[in-house]
Design a protein around this motif. Structure first.
Motif, PDB file in Angstrom:
ATOM      1  N   UNK A   1       1.082  -1.785  -0.238  1.00 14.57           N
ATOM      2  CA  UNK A   1       0.187   0.037  -0.029  1.00 14.57           C
ATOM      3  C   UNK A   1       0.690   1.207   0.465  1.00 14.57           C
ATOM      4  N   UNK A   2       1.705   1.468   0.699  1.00 12.67           N
ATOM      5  CA  UNK A   2       2.483   3.067   0.814  1.00 12.67           C
ATOM      6  C   UNK A   2       3.702   2.605   0.181  1.00 12.67           C
ATOM      7  N   UNK A   3       4.011   1.004  -0.758  1.00 17.83           N
ATOM      8  CA  UNK A   3       4.637   1.544  -2.136  1.00 17.83           C
ATOM      9  C   UNK A   3       4.047   2.565  -2.981  1.00 17.83           C
ATOM     10  N   UNK A   4       2.889   2.585  -3.194  1.00 19.46           N
ATOM     11  CA  UNK A   4       1.881   3.423  -4.199  1.00 19.46           C
ATOM     12  C   UNK A   4       2.426   5.039  -4.004  1.00 19.46           C
ATOM     13  N   UNK A   5       1.583   5.163  -2.119  1.00 14.77           N
ATOM     14  CA  UNK A   5       2.069   6.118  -1.481  1.00 14.77           C
ATOM     15  C   UNK A   5       3.109   7.154  -1.849  1.00 14.77           C
ATOM     16  N   UNK A   6       3.916   6.169  -1.423  1.00 21.22           N
ATOM     17  CA  UNK A   6       5.579   7.279  -1.673  1.00 21.22           C
ATOM     18  C   UNK A   6       6.129   8.055  -2.591  1.00 21.22           C
ATOM     19  N   UNK A   7       6.089   7.404  -4.400  1.00 19.67           N
ATOM     20  CA  UNK A   7       6.539   8.207  -4.496  1.00 19.67           C
ATOM     21  C   UNK A   7       5.791   9.905  -4.655  1.00 19.67           C
ATOM     22  N   UNK A   8       4.420   9.576  -4.715  1.00 19.61           N
ATOM     23  CA  UNK A   8       3.148  10.503  -5.200  1.00 19.61           C
ATOM     24  C   UNK A   8       3.870  11.811  -3.998  1.00 19.61           C
TER      25      UNK A   8
END
Length: 300
Positions: free
Chosen positions: A121-128
């Motif tokens: 989940x957080x791997x989706x958030x981090x780059x944004x």
């Protein structure tokens, strides 16, 4: 009466496929850690979120990672007076439909399958958010299981949070994390120094929050230090909180801790956020003090 937010942001489409979260880059750029906003997710049917699996997880986690009590609390609940429900953890989960209780499984990242889910989940958030809030760290997960009608008192968490509704419904009322009238500087210092997260709630706050009605598949971003309280609907509620820190939040926490120490010495320090230079200095002082303690520990 709180403002009500039922509409999803325009253009809410998944940017990472396949992925558990549906995130809009522009929404995160404009609103991350500035205001609460809705997200969508695909975790409602995940096997790790089923009650039978959560009973197993409760047995796997250390005792201090499971907190539970009776769910008939008040919005202004004194944490020292939280009523027990007279049941074990397993009994609470097995009877959650009727035992009028509230339970949280903390630090679920310590169990490997849940750590993988949290990272996915957080791997989706981090780059944004990397441009505005680099240095994502201290990823943690929490699962909340509540009986119908249970209430979570007014409180604040010093972390970034995405609350994801998996089962049942609840209403979360979120307040501005920058307003000292809603959460004082002294209360923030207490929370980061190990004090309880519950905070005093006044009737005058009622019109200053935004209410998010959440059903399975819904989620809400709760900014750092934003106070909130929660009312569960007519069915058992299961929610997943995925939380983390950044370089900026680490600096804020360190500055609050230094201010707490200065206040104990009888001083009146500048409020965190008033001076970026002072906050940076306090962060450096805090890191230096921690380093000295570590060196002293190695020498003893």
């Amino acid at each position: 009466m709180s403002n009500v937010s039922d509409a999803s942001p325009a253009g809410l489409e998944p940017l990472v496929r396949p992925g558990w979260l549906q995130l809009d880059a522009e929404t995160l750029r404009r609103h991350f850690d500035r205001s609460a906003f809705r997200v969508r997710h695909r975790l409602a049917d995940h096997t790790l979120m089923q009650l039978t699996r959560l009973v197993e997880l409760a047995r796997e986690l250390p005792e201090d990672c499971v907190e539970y009590n009776a769910g008939n609390l008040s919005i202004n609940q004194d944490a020292a007076l939280n009523p027990r429900n007279g049941l074990s953890v397993a009994q609470t989960l097995q009877r959650i439909e009727t035992c009028r209780s509230w339970l949280v499984l903390k630090n679920i990242q310590d169990a490997a399958p849940y750590r993988r889910l949290l990272d996915e989940c957080l791997d989706q958030v981090e780059p944004l958010i990397a441009d505005s809030d680099p240095g994502m760290c201290l990823r943690k997960g929490f699962i909340f299981v509540s009986s119908p009608g249970a209430l979570t008192p007014y409180h604040a968490d010093m972390e970034y949070n995405f609350l994801l509704q998996v089962r049942g419904g609840k209403t979360m009322i979120v307040f501005d994390g920058d307003e000292r009238a809603l959460l004082s500087e002294a209360q923030r210092e207490s929370i980061v120094s190990g004090g309880h997260r519950n905070a005093p709630y006044l009737d005058a706050f009622a019109d200053r929050g935004t209410a998010f009605a959440l059903e399975p598949g819904d989620g809400v971003h709760v900014p750092f230090s934003s106070p909130h309280w929660v009312r569960v609907g007519d069915e058992v509620s299961v929610s997943l909180s995925i939380t983390f820190q950044s370089r900026r939040s680490a600096r804020t926490i360190a500055a609050h801790k230094v201010n707490a120490r200065l206040r104990r010495w009888g001083l009146q320090p500048r409020q965190v956020g008033e001076s970026a230079a002072l906050d940076t200095l306090k962060h450096a002082l805090y890191r230096g003090a921690v380093r000295l303690q570590q060196l002293a520990g190695h020498r003893s």
